[in-house]
Design a protein around this motif. Structure first.
Motif, PDB file in Angstrom:
ATOM      1  N   UNK A 225       0.830  -1.203   0.000  1.00 31.22           N
ATOM      2  CA  UNK A 225       0.000   0.000   0.000  1.00 31.22           C
ATOM      3  C   UNK A 225       0.867   1.257   0.000  1.00 31.22           C
ATOM      4  N   UNK A 226       1.960   1.239   0.775  1.00 30.97           N
ATOM      5  CA  UNK A 226       2.881   2.386   0.783  1.00 30.97           C
ATOM      6  C   UNK A 226       3.560   2.533  -0.581  1.00 30.97           C
ATOM      7  N   UNK A 227       3.960   1.407  -1.172  1.00 33.24           N
ATOM      8  CA  UNK A 227       4.589   1.451  -2.497  1.00 33.24           C
ATOM      9  C   UNK A 227       3.647   2.034  -3.541  1.00 33.24           C
ATOM     10  N   UNK A 228       2.373   1.671  -3.455  1.00 33.64           N
ATOM     11  CA  UNK A 228       1.392   2.157  -4.428  1.00 33.64           C
ATOM     12  C   UNK A 228       1.208   3.670  -4.335  1.00 33.64           C
ATOM     13  N   UNK A 229       1.360   4.230  -3.152  1.00 36.11           N
ATOM     14  CA  UNK A 229       1.144   5.658  -2.953  1.00 36.11           C
ATOM     15  C   UNK A 229       2.397   6.492  -3.213  1.00 36.11           C
ATOM     16  N   UNK A 230       3.511   5.847  -3.497  1.00 39.27           N
ATOM     17  CA  UNK A 230       4.761   6.568  -3.712  1.00 39.27           C
ATOM     18  C   UNK A 230       4.662   7.491  -4.923  1.00 39.27           C
ATOM     19  N   UNK A 231       5.222   8.693  -4.816  1.00 38.78           N
ATOM     20  CA  UNK A 231       5.214   9.607  -5.969  1.00 38.78           C
ATOM     21  C   UNK A 231       6.025   9.074  -7.155  1.00 38.78           C
ATOM     22  N   UNK A 232       6.932   8.134  -6.915  1.00 45.29           N
ATOM     23  CA  UNK A 232       7.725   7.561  -8.009  1.00 45.29           C
ATOM     24  C   UNK A 232       6.980   6.451  -8.759  1.00 45.29           C
ATOM     25  N   UNK A 233       5.872   5.982  -8.202  1.00 44.62           N
ATOM     26  CA  UNK A 233       5.117   4.894  -8.821  1.00 44.62           C
ATOM     27  C   UNK A 233       4.492   5.356 -10.129  1.00 44.62           C
ATOM     28  N   UNK A 234       4.585   4.503 -11.141  1.00 48.49           N
ATOM     29  CA  UNK A 234       3.968   4.725 -12.444  1.00 48.49           C
ATOM     30  C   UNK A 234       3.004   3.578 -12.685  1.00 48.49           C
ATOM     31  N   UNK A 235       1.923   3.857 -13.391  1.00 50.18           N
ATOM     32  CA  UNK A 235       0.882   2.854 -13.597  1.00 50.18           C
ATOM     33  C   UNK A 235       0.451   2.758 -15.045  1.00 50.18           C
ATOM     34  N   UNK A 236       0.015   1.570 -15.406  1.00 53.46           N
ATOM     35  CA  UNK A 236      -0.728   1.331 -16.641  1.00 53.46           C
ATOM     36  C   UNK A 236      -1.993   0.601 -16.204  1.00 53.46           C
ATOM     37  N   UNK A 237      -3.147   1.151 -16.567  1.00 52.56           N
ATOM     38  CA  UNK A 237      -4.436   0.535 -16.236  1.00 52.56           C
ATOM     39  C   UNK A 237      -5.070   0.011 -17.514  1.00 52.56           C
ATOM     40  N   UNK A 238      -5.688  -1.158 -17.412  1.00 54.53           N
ATOM     41  CA  UNK A 238      -6.428  -1.735 -18.532  1.00 54.53           C
ATOM     42  C   UNK A 238      -7.870  -1.858 -18.086  1.00 54.53           C
ATOM     43  N   UNK A 239      -8.745  -1.306 -18.894  1.00 55.24           N
ATOM     44  CA  UNK A 239     -10.173  -1.343 -18.577  1.00 55.24           C
ATOM     45  C   UNK A 239     -10.872  -2.322 -19.514  1.00 55.24           C
ATOM     46  N   UNK A 240     -11.918  -2.940 -19.005  1.00 52.83           N
ATOM     47  CA  UNK A 240     -12.759  -3.742 -19.888  1.00 52.83           C
ATOM     48  C   UNK A 240     -13.578  -2.771 -20.713  1.00 52.83           C
ATOM     49  N   UNK A 241     -14.083  -3.229 -21.821  1.00 53.22           N
ATOM     50  CA  UNK A 241     -14.942  -2.346 -22.600  1.00 53.22           C
ATOM     51  C   UNK A 241     -16.259  -3.056 -22.842  1.00 53.22           C
ATOM     52  N   UNK A 242     -17.291  -2.270 -22.931  1.00 52.97           N
ATOM     53  CA  UNK A 242     -18.614  -2.824 -23.203  1.00 52.97           C
ATOM     54  C   UNK A 242     -18.606  -3.390 -24.615  1.00 52.97           C
ATOM     55  N   UNK A 243     -18.922  -4.657 -24.795  1.00 54.51           N
ATOM     56  CA  UNK A 243     -18.806  -5.271 -26.115  1.00 54.51           C
ATOM     57  C   UNK A 243     -19.713  -4.632 -27.163  1.00 54.51           C
ATOM     58  N   UNK A 244     -20.823  -4.039 -26.772  1.00 53.29           N
ATOM     59  CA  UNK A 244     -21.758  -3.478 -27.737  1.00 53.29           C
ATOM     60  C   UNK A 244     -21.542  -1.988 -27.990  1.00 53.29           C
ATOM     61  N   UNK A 245     -20.585  -1.362 -27.264  1.00 55.00           N
ATOM     62  CA  UNK A 245     -20.364   0.068 -27.430  1.00 55.00           C
ATOM     63  C   UNK A 245     -19.606   0.343 -28.726  1.00 55.00           C
ATOM     64  N   UNK A 246     -19.943   1.447 -29.372  1.00 58.51           N
ATOM     65  CA  UNK A 246     -19.212   1.857 -30.563  1.00 58.51           C
ATOM     66  C   UNK A 246     -17.900   2.484 -30.134  1.00 58.51           C
ATOM     67  N   UNK A 247     -16.966   2.629 -31.070  1.00 59.59           N
ATOM     68  CA  UNK A 247     -15.682   3.239 -30.752  1.00 59.59           C
ATOM     69  C   UNK A 247     -15.878   4.637 -30.199  1.00 59.59           C
ATOM     70  N   UNK A 248     -16.777   5.427 -30.793  1.00 57.84           N
ATOM     71  CA  UNK A 248     -17.028   6.788 -30.322  1.00 57.84           C
ATOM     72  C   UNK A 248     -17.564   6.781 -28.893  1.00 57.84           C
ATOM     73  N   UNK A 249     -18.476   5.860 -28.579  1.00 60.01           N
ATOM     74  CA  UNK A 249     -19.011   5.767 -27.212  1.00 60.01           C
ATOM     75  C   UNK A 249     -17.906   5.390 -26.227  1.00 60.01           C
ATOM     76  N   UNK A 250     -17.019   4.483 -26.646  1.00 58.49           N
ATOM     77  CA  UNK A 250     -15.926   4.083 -25.772  1.00 58.49           C
ATOM     78  C   UNK A 250     -15.006   5.262 -25.483  1.00 58.49           C
ATOM     79  N   UNK A 251     -14.721   6.070 -26.508  1.00 58.10           N
ATOM     80  CA  UNK A 251     -13.852   7.222 -26.304  1.00 58.10           C
ATOM     81  C   UNK A 251     -14.497   8.241 -25.376  1.00 58.10           C
ATOM     82  N   UNK A 252     -15.778   8.507 -25.569  1.00 62.82           N
ATOM     83  CA  UNK A 252     -16.486   9.469 -24.723  1.00 62.82           C
ATOM     84  C   UNK A 252     -16.595   8.950 -23.302  1.00 62.82           C
ATOM     85  N   UNK A 253     -16.942   7.677 -23.127  1.00 63.53           N
ATOM     86  CA  UNK A 253     -17.128   7.110 -21.789  1.00 63.53           C
ATOM     87  C   UNK A 253     -15.827   6.935 -21.027  1.00 63.53           C
ATOM     88  N   UNK A 254     -14.699   6.888 -21.726  1.00 66.51           N
ATOM     89  CA  UNK A 254     -13.420   6.649 -21.059  1.00 66.51           C
ATOM     90  C   UNK A 254     -12.579   7.906 -20.937  1.00 66.51           C
TER      91      UNK A 254
END
Length: 193
Positions: A37-66
C-alpha cells in the motif's frame, strides 16, 4: 468523477491484489499488504491501467465514456472497470538504471489470454525507450504459475541480486526470487552473471 466511483476503482484494484497475492504470500501477507500500500502511494510509482470495454459500445461511445483527467498528479477517470494494472518505477540497481515492476495484476477473467505478456512487452519497450539496462521484478516462489510465466514464456532469468544467487544457503529460505531481463552488456554483467 464522483468520489465514491473513484473509491470503488481503488477498492477493486486493492481487492484484486489481495485475491492474487494472499495465497503466495501466506502468513506474510498482512505485513506485505501494508508495504505494498505504501509502495502504491509513492510519488515515483507509475501505472498502466487496462479497462474492460462494453462489447456493444461503438468506438465513439468508448472514447467518450473513457475520458480521463489528471488532477494534481492523480489519475481519475470514468468508464469501464479496471481489469488489469501494472505498477512500476525507474530505479537504480547495482549502478544500472532499470525499470522495476512492482505489480502486475489481472482479473481472473482476463488471465491466460495474452494480456500479461502484452503488458510485460510494453514495459520492456518503455524500458528500452528510456535507456534502462534491464527490467527487474520480484516473484514469490509459491506463485509457481507466475514464476513459470516469467522464466519460460518471457525468458527472464534469476538475477545475480536474488537471494538464491547472493547466498544460496540463506536464499533457499527466502520466499521470493528477483528476476531480470537485461538489454546491454553492463546490465548483464551486473544483474545476471
Amino acid at each position: 468523477m464522483e468520489p465514491n466511483r473513484l473509491t470503488n476503482s481503488k477498492e477493486r484494484i486493492l481487492r484484486r491484489k489481495e485475491v492474487n497475492m494472499e495465497g503466495p504470500y501466506g502468513s506474510e501477507w498482512p505485513v506485505e499488504e501494508k508495504i505494498k500500500l505504501r509502495e502504491m502511494a509513492s510519488p515515483q510509482a507509475r501505472y498502466i491501467f487496462v479497462r474492460s470495454s462494453s462489447p456493444n459500445a461503438t468506438l465513439n461511445e468508448k472514447l467518450v465514456n473513457n475520458e480521463e483527467k489528471v488532477i494534481s498528479g492523480h489519475w481519475i477517470g470514468d468508464g469501464d472497470p479496471v481489469v488489469a494494472f501494472v505498477q512500476y518505477r525507474f530505479v537504480i540497481e547495482e549502478e544500472v538504471p532499470v525499470l522495476y515492476v512492482f505489480e502486475l495484476q489481472l482479473e481472473s477473467s482476463v488471465q491466460r489470454k495474452g494480456l500479461g505478456k502484452f503488458l510485460m512487452q510494453l514495459l520492456e519497450l518503455i524500458a528500452h525507450k528510456n535507456r534502462m539496462g534491464a527490467v527487474i521484478l520480484t516473484v514469490q516462489k509459491a506463485n509457481t504459475s507466475a514464476f513459470e510465466f516469467y522464466i519460460n514464456k518471457l525468458r527472464y532469468s534469476i538475477s545475480s541480486i536474488s537471494p538464491s544467487r547472493v547466498n544460496p544457503l540463506i536464499g533457499a529460505e527466502a520466499s521470493y526470487e528477483i528476476l531480470c531481463k537485461t538489454f546491454d552488456a553492463e546490465a548483464k554483467a551486473k544483474l545476471e552473471e
